[in-house]
Design a protein around this motif. Structure first.
Motif, PDB file in Angstrom:
ATOM      1  N   PRO A 240     -11.858  11.210   5.456  1.00 52.33           N
ATOM      2  CA  PRO A 240     -11.680   9.978   4.281  1.00 52.33           C
ATOM      3  C   PRO A 240     -11.542  10.484   3.198  1.00 52.33           C
ATOM      4  O   PRO A 240     -12.278  11.474   2.722  1.00 52.33           O
ATOM      5  CB  PRO A 240     -12.460   8.949   4.634  1.00 52.33           C
ATOM      6  CG  PRO A 240     -12.982   8.755   6.303  1.00 52.33           C
ATOM      7  CD  PRO A 240     -13.206  10.526   6.370  1.00 52.33           C
ATOM      8  N   VAL A 241     -10.983  10.211   2.278  1.00 47.21           N
ATOM      9  CA  VAL A 241     -10.817  10.623   1.019  1.00 47.21           C
ATOM     10  C   VAL A 241     -11.973  10.775   0.129  1.00 47.21           C
ATOM     11  O   VAL A 241     -12.183  11.554  -0.861  1.00 47.21           O
ATOM     12  CB  VAL A 241      -9.497  10.052   0.060  1.00 47.21           C
ATOM     13  CG1 VAL A 241      -9.847   8.513  -0.202  1.00 47.21           C
ATOM     14  CG2 VAL A 241      -9.111  11.073  -0.974  1.00 47.21           C
ATOM     15  N   HIS A 242     -12.908   9.664   0.206  1.00 44.46           N
ATOM     16  CA  HIS A 242     -14.166   9.641  -0.477  1.00 44.46           C
ATOM     17  C   HIS A 242     -15.028  10.737  -0.109  1.00 44.46           C
ATOM     18  O   HIS A 242     -15.913  11.036  -0.707  1.00 44.46           O
ATOM     19  CB  HIS A 242     -14.667   8.263  -0.175  1.00 44.46           C
ATOM     20  CG  HIS A 242     -15.386   8.343   1.154  1.00 44.46           C
ATOM     21  ND1 HIS A 242     -14.605   7.381   2.267  1.00 44.46           N
ATOM     22  CD2 HIS A 242     -16.561   8.365   1.638  1.00 44.46           C
ATOM     23  CE1 HIS A 242     -15.500   7.288   3.292  1.00 44.46           C
ATOM     24  NE2 HIS A 242     -16.573   8.140   2.867  1.00 44.46           N
TER      25      HIS A 242
ATOM     26  N   PRO B 152      -7.890   8.028   8.813  1.00 41.01           N
ATOM     27  CA  PRO B 152      -8.833   6.914   8.685  1.00 41.01           C
ATOM     28  C   PRO B 152      -8.671   6.096   7.342  1.00 41.01           C
ATOM     29  O   PRO B 152      -9.063   4.776   7.436  1.00 41.01           O
ATOM     30  CB  PRO B 152     -10.135   7.679   8.588  1.00 41.01           C
ATOM     31  CG  PRO B 152      -9.846   8.940   9.306  1.00 41.01           C
ATOM     32  CD  PRO B 152      -8.209   9.266   9.122  1.00 41.01           C
ATOM     33  N   ASP B 153      -8.168   6.538   6.647  1.00 39.61           N
ATOM     34  CA  ASP B 153      -7.964   5.737   5.298  1.00 39.61           C
ATOM     35  C   ASP B 153      -6.698   4.705   5.473  1.00 39.61           C
ATOM     36  O   ASP B 153      -6.959   3.337   5.113  1.00 39.61           O
ATOM     37  CB  ASP B 153      -7.422   6.806   4.062  1.00 39.61           C
ATOM     38  CG  ASP B 153      -8.812   7.316   3.434  1.00 39.61           C
ATOM     39  OD1 ASP B 153      -9.730   6.757   3.294  1.00 39.61           O
ATOM     40  OD2 ASP B 153      -8.612   8.552   3.591  1.00 39.61           O
ATOM     41  N   VAL B 154      -5.936   5.142   6.219  1.00 42.17           N
ATOM     42  CA  VAL B 154      -4.647   4.063   6.590  1.00 42.17           C
ATOM     43  C   VAL B 154      -5.285   2.887   7.364  1.00 42.17           C
ATOM     44  O   VAL B 154      -4.941   1.771   7.108  1.00 42.17           O
ATOM     45  CB  VAL B 154      -3.607   4.803   7.137  1.00 42.17           C
ATOM     46  CG1 VAL B 154      -2.320   3.796   7.813  1.00 42.17           C
ATOM     47  CG2 VAL B 154      -2.820   5.613   6.172  1.00 42.17           C
ATOM     48  N   ILE B 155      -6.075   3.268   8.281  1.00 45.44           N
ATOM     49  CA  ILE B 155      -6.480   2.454   9.243  1.00 45.44           C
ATOM     50  C   ILE B 155      -7.614   1.292   8.734  1.00 45.44           C
ATOM     51  O   ILE B 155      -7.998   0.095   8.597  1.00 45.44           O
ATOM     52  CB  ILE B 155      -7.100   2.826  10.671  1.00 45.44           C
ATOM     53  CG1 ILE B 155      -5.964   3.615  11.134  1.00 45.44           C
ATOM     54  CG2 ILE B 155      -7.641   1.867  11.455  1.00 45.44           C
ATOM     55  CD1 ILE B 155      -4.699   3.051  11.644  1.00 45.44           C
ATOM     56  N   ALA B 156      -8.350   1.987   7.571  1.00 45.40           N
ATOM     57  CA  ALA B 156      -9.275   1.247   6.992  1.00 45.40           C
ATOM     58  C   ALA B 156      -8.646   0.167   5.979  1.00 45.40           C
ATOM     59  O   ALA B 156      -9.128  -0.953   5.922  1.00 45.40           O
ATOM     60  CB  ALA B 156     -10.304   2.314   6.060  1.00 45.40           C
ATOM     61  N   ASN B 157      -7.644   0.580   5.430  1.00 42.16           N
ATOM     62  CA  ASN B 157      -6.805  -0.353   4.579  1.00 42.16           C
ATOM     63  C   ASN B 157      -6.174  -1.486   5.327  1.00 42.16           C
ATOM     64  O   ASN B 157      -6.250  -2.534   4.953  1.00 42.16           O
ATOM     65  CB  ASN B 157      -5.551   0.435   3.863  1.00 42.16           C
ATOM     66  CG  ASN B 157      -6.063   1.423   2.671  1.00 42.16           C
ATOM     67  OD1 ASN B 157      -7.299   1.447   2.375  1.00 42.16           O
ATOM     68  ND2 ASN B 157      -5.275   2.362   2.565  1.00 42.16           N
TER      69      ASN B 157
ATOM     70  N   LEU C 199       0.796  -1.201  -0.082  1.00 43.96           N
ATOM     71  CA  LEU C 199      -0.070   0.011   0.211  1.00 43.96           C
ATOM     72  C   LEU C 199       0.736   1.308   0.093  1.00 43.96           C
ATOM     73  O   LEU C 199       1.906   1.205   0.551  1.00 43.96           O
ATOM     74  CB  LEU C 199      -0.910  -0.030   1.382  1.00 43.96           C
ATOM     75  CG  LEU C 199      -2.011  -0.980   1.244  1.00 43.96           C
ATOM     76  CD1 LEU C 199      -2.630  -1.035   2.633  1.00 43.96           C
ATOM     77  CD2 LEU C 199      -3.055  -0.602   0.434  1.00 43.96           C
ATOM     78  N   PRO C 200       0.239   2.344  -0.751  1.00 38.76           N
ATOM     79  CA  PRO C 200       0.924   3.668  -0.825  1.00 38.76           C
ATOM     80  C   PRO C 200       0.496   4.271   0.672  1.00 38.76           C
ATOM     81  O   PRO C 200      -0.319   3.742   1.456  1.00 38.76           O
ATOM     82  CB  PRO C 200       0.372   4.273  -1.745  1.00 38.76           C
ATOM     83  CG  PRO C 200      -1.060   3.761  -1.985  1.00 38.76           C
ATOM     84  CD  PRO C 200      -0.874   2.513  -1.601  1.00 38.76           C
ATOM     85  N   ALA C 201       1.280   5.255   1.073  1.00 38.19           N
ATOM     86  CA  ALA C 201       1.057   6.069   2.237  1.00 38.19           C
ATOM     87  C   ALA C 201      -0.381   6.959   1.919  1.00 38.19           C
ATOM     88  O   ALA C 201      -0.356   7.144   0.822  1.00 38.19           O
ATOM     89  CB  ALA C 201       2.042   6.884   2.831  1.00 38.19           C
ATOM     90  N   GLY C 202      -0.999   7.148   3.059  1.00 41.26           N
ATOM     91  CA  GLY C 202      -2.146   8.188   3.016  1.00 41.26           C
ATOM     92  C   GLY C 202      -3.472   7.398   2.522  1.00 41.26           C
ATOM     93  O   GLY C 202      -3.738   6.229   2.313  1.00 41.26           O
ATOM     94  N   PRO C 203      -4.363   8.282   2.041  1.00 37.51           N
ATOM     95  CA  PRO C 203      -4.289   9.862   2.317  1.00 37.51           C
ATOM     96  C   PRO C 203      -4.732  10.445   3.765  1.00 37.51           C
ATOM     97  O   PRO C 203      -3.883  11.421   3.920  1.00 37.51           O
ATOM     98  CB  PRO C 203      -5.526  10.352   1.343  1.00 37.51           C
ATOM     99  CG  PRO C 203      -5.963   9.274   0.353  1.00 37.51           C
ATOM    100  CD  PRO C 203      -5.667   7.812   1.468  1.00 37.51           C
TER     101      PRO C 203
END
Length: 501
Positions: free
Chosen positions: A490-492, A345-350, A338-342
């Motif tokens: 989150p990014v969405h 919450p996005d990181v923990i969701a991933n 995985l890439p870092a970010g955004p």
């Protein structure tokens, strides 16, 4: 030892001695496995995130040494480039409110680091590739000031014997050359660790390989490099090419690159360590005094330092890791997809999606890797890197042995994989509230077809439509990204209106 070698270099005897030492380390690992010396199951996971430093103008800041002095925490370390940092979160048990705990620790640490960076006119940007990087930034002089980076660079360059060629054809095409491994520093990632027993290692690694494409599809966040729009996740091709010790003739012979997906499913962790020795010459033939077999004969636990060092110079997307904690050896699968970010919450969701999904897949009676050729998993990975959230993958059809169907990644996630991830988090003992919130982030990305890469490219093209040139559009996109990153939403949910110019 590293400083001494950096000053004196390696001679022929060093390399031969080191190769022999690596074989003894591998024999030591085999004995540890045979004697069942590894740690019991503890459901431990860990998290590392590589970060970028950028100024208020969105341009990279070569100030990691100054920032680290102000942070003054061992949780933060240098990375390859002077515009990079890495933050390490201590291991946690996968249970209860662990996801919210991780999010809070990460928010606190990043906020503190950002405040310290602001003291030197910079700030934290958690993104796969900083859009404003240029080839002028990624040069030998901008490697972090640590002997290990210069030593690694010297050995990779010597092994290759010529300039590195970067050639990535995506939405646009980028071709350039580099005289050092500095372009690798553009790639900032999230590394997810999971401690596993030897008996479960193969199933977990195979599961992680099978879902790597899906992780990229929903989490892509690296669409730009050197001012060009390339793949939705451009880190993998860049990493492959910027660490490639093979001149064209060796590539033509089928010699494997040091950054690779792999070529087969495995049945034990030992196979990966053995492959690393069999296929890849040591880059850093640094040998210590420990005799691993003698340590074992005396009832001790060997560090296997040479094997660990060599393993760290073979860049698998899912890497085997040998470690020792409290005098007891353990194995980990390190997921480096995985890439870092955004955002936090996005990181923990991933992370929630990954840990839940591999728990379910690794325990299936008819696992996915028994129904899908390894080459398909590798092809899926490349497809997801190219197309991101719009990728169409090949996946085994339910109840049809050996039948693969082409399915949009978002549909696969929504209809099949998210329920598996949910069941896996339940099996870990994660609280339902955490499970539902973080998997809900992944679900919304799929429903809206939005991830970091799609947001970046949409924002960039709006800036172009408003009359900005390429360089200014990328800077505006980066500044807007950093602003929204720090909101923690989150990014969405990020607005898609035209950025402020």
């Amino acid at each position: 030892m590293g400083e001494k070698v950096a000053a004196l270099g390696f001679d022929l005897a060093d390399r031969q001695r080191h190769r022999e030492k690596l074989r003894r380390c591998l024999d030591g690992l085999a004995r540890l496995l045979e004697e069942k010396r590894f740690d019991r199951p503890r459901n431990l996971m860990g998290l590392e995130i590589e970060l970028n430093l950028a100024g208020p103008d969105g341009m990279p800041s070569m100030v990691n040494a100054e920032v680290l002095k102000r942070i003054a925490s061992r949780d933060f370390q240098t990375e390859l480039g002077r515009f990079n940092l890495e933050v390490n979160i201590v291991p946690h048990r996968l249970s209860g409110r662990v996801l919210d705990q991780l999010a809070e620790e990460l928010r606190t640490g990043l906020s503190y680091a950002d405040r310290r960076a602001m003291e030197v006119g910079s700030g934290i940007v958690m993104i796969g590739i900083l859009p404003t990087l240029t080839d002028r930034d990624l040069v030998h002089a901008n490697l972090s000031a640590a002997d290990r980076y210069f030593l690694l660079n010297d050995q990779v360059v010597a092994a290759r014997g010529e300039e590195f060629t970067i050639d990535i054809a995506g939405v646009e095409r980028l071709t350039c050359t580099a005289r050092s491994i500095a372009p690798e520093a553009a790639c900032t990632s999230v590394q997810l660790h999971l401690q596993v027993t030897p008996g479960r290692f193969a199933a977990v690694w195979n599961a992680a390989q099978a879902v790597a494409a899906v992780q990229i599809a929903v989490g892509a966040n690296s669409p730009f490099l050197f001012g060009r729009e390339l793949w939705r996740e451009s880190r993998p091709p860049l990493f492959v090419q910027s660490t490639d010790t093979r001149p064209p003739e060796l590539r033509a012979q089928g010699v494997r690159p040091r950054t690779w997906f792999g070529e087969r499913w495995i049945s034990s962790a030992y196979e990966l360590f053995e492959e690393n020795l069999r296929f890849f010459p040591p880059l850093l033939p640094i040998s210590g005094d420990e005799d691993p077999l003698r340590v074992l004969d005396e009832g001790g636990v060997p560090a296997l330092a040479e094997l660990t060092l060599h393993n760290g110079t073979v860049y698998r997307w899912n890497r085997p890791v040998y470690g020792i904690a409290d005098g007891v050896p353990h194995l980990r699968v390190e997921n480096r997809v995985l890439p870092a970010g955004p955002t936090v919450p996005d990181v923990i969701a991933n992370a929630a999606f990954y840990y839940g999904l591999i728990r379910t897949l690794a325990e299936e009676p008819r696992p996915v890797w028994s129904r899908m050729p390894f080459g398909v998993a590798a092809d899926n990975f490349d497809t997801a890197c190219r197309d991101g959230i719009d990728a169409v993958l090949r996946w085994p059809r339910a109840g049809r042995t050996g039948v693969l169907a082409r399915v949009p990644a978002v549909r696969l996630v929504l209809e099949e994989l998210l329920p598996m991830a949910s069941a896996g988090l339940d099996a870990w003992g994660v609280e339902p509230a955490d499970r539902d919130f973080y998997l809900g982030v992944v679900e919304e990305r799929c429903l809206r077809r939005v991830n970091g890469a799609s947001w970046q490219t949409a924002t960039y093209h709006r800036a172009l439509e408003h009359g900005l040139d390429r360089e200014r559009a990328l800077a505006v996109t980066t500044r807007r990204y950093r602003e929204l990153m720090h909101t923690g939403d989150p990014v969405h949910t990020w607005p898609t209106d035209a950025p402020a110019l």
